[in-house]
Design an enzyme around this catalytic site. Structure first.
Site: not given
Ligand code: GAR
Length: 200
Positions: A11, A107, A109
């Site tokens: 998060g 989204n 990514h």
């Molecule tokens: C982020 O790096 C986001 O880009 C990625 O998950 C991470 C969440 O980090 N999302 C994906 O890979 C979606 N395919 P966080 O929980 O620290 O915000």
């Protein structure tokens, strides 16, 4: 603009959004709900600290995606959510939410799409040996990371980069870019025209 943030993990992007709101960088934006598909995930604690309501669910406790997305939809309606921001939500969005929030799901990514879709995009980029990767914010469609692209940031891969060092630099960009895009959306500056996105 009432938004729901969907997240599955730590998060940090949720916190970046909250930080931007606190710093008055997102006037008119309210996080009305956090939706989390992993009860106990760190992001839930972050939301509780910020006094943001949390809807937490376990997909396995529902018959299928249709069933749990109907429950999510009820929660979104209760909170009058207008936009959905996926910030580390590791599931494909199904027809129920796509139809209810057509053109209003975004989204984040951690790659320069269309390269390295799906899980572990940072590991995929390192493994492949590309010299640059980055961050993409895009509208969500039924595919896996295939929707119209709103904004991208390039992050070079440096000699000796590890997953940890690259993740840190990618997340620094994410923490700026996602709130910036939400602001542009709130200001009505993001227009979806077929497959392309116009940003004023
Ligand atoms: C982020 O790096 C986001 O880009 C990625 O998950 C991470 C969440 O980090 N999302 C994906 O890979 C979606 N395919 P966080 O929980 O620290 O915000």
């Amino acid at each position: 603009m009432k938004i729901a943030v969907f997240a599955s993990g730590s998060g940090s992007n949720f916190s970046a959004m909250m930080g931007a709101i606190r710093a008055d960088k997102l006037p008119g934006v309210e996080v009305a709900l956090l939706v989390c598909d992993r009860p106990g995930a760190l992001v839930e604690g972050r939301a509780e600290q910020e006094s943001i309501p949390v809807f937490s669910f376990q997909p396995k406790q529902h018959a299928d995606k249709l069933a749990y997305e109907q429950v999510i939809l009820q929660e979104l309606k209760k909170k009058q959510v207008e936009w959905i921001i996926l910030a580390g939500y590791m599931r494909l969005i199904g027809d129920t939410l796509l139809e209810a929030y057509q053109g209003r799901i975004i989204n984040l990514h951690p790659s320069l799409l269309p390269a390295f879709t799906g899980k572990d995009a940072i590991g995929q980029a390192l493994e492949y040996g590309v010299k640059v990767t980055g961050v993409t914010v895009h509208f969500v469609d039924a595919g896996m990371d295939t929707g119209p692209i709103i904004a991208q940031r390039v992050v070079p891969i440096l000699e000796g980069d590890t997953r940890e060092t690259l993740t840190k630099r990618i997340q620094e960009q994410e923490h700026q870019l996602l709130p910036e895009v939400v602001r542009l959306v709130q200001e009505g500056k993001v227009k979806l025209i077929g497959r392309k996105v116009g940003v004023q």
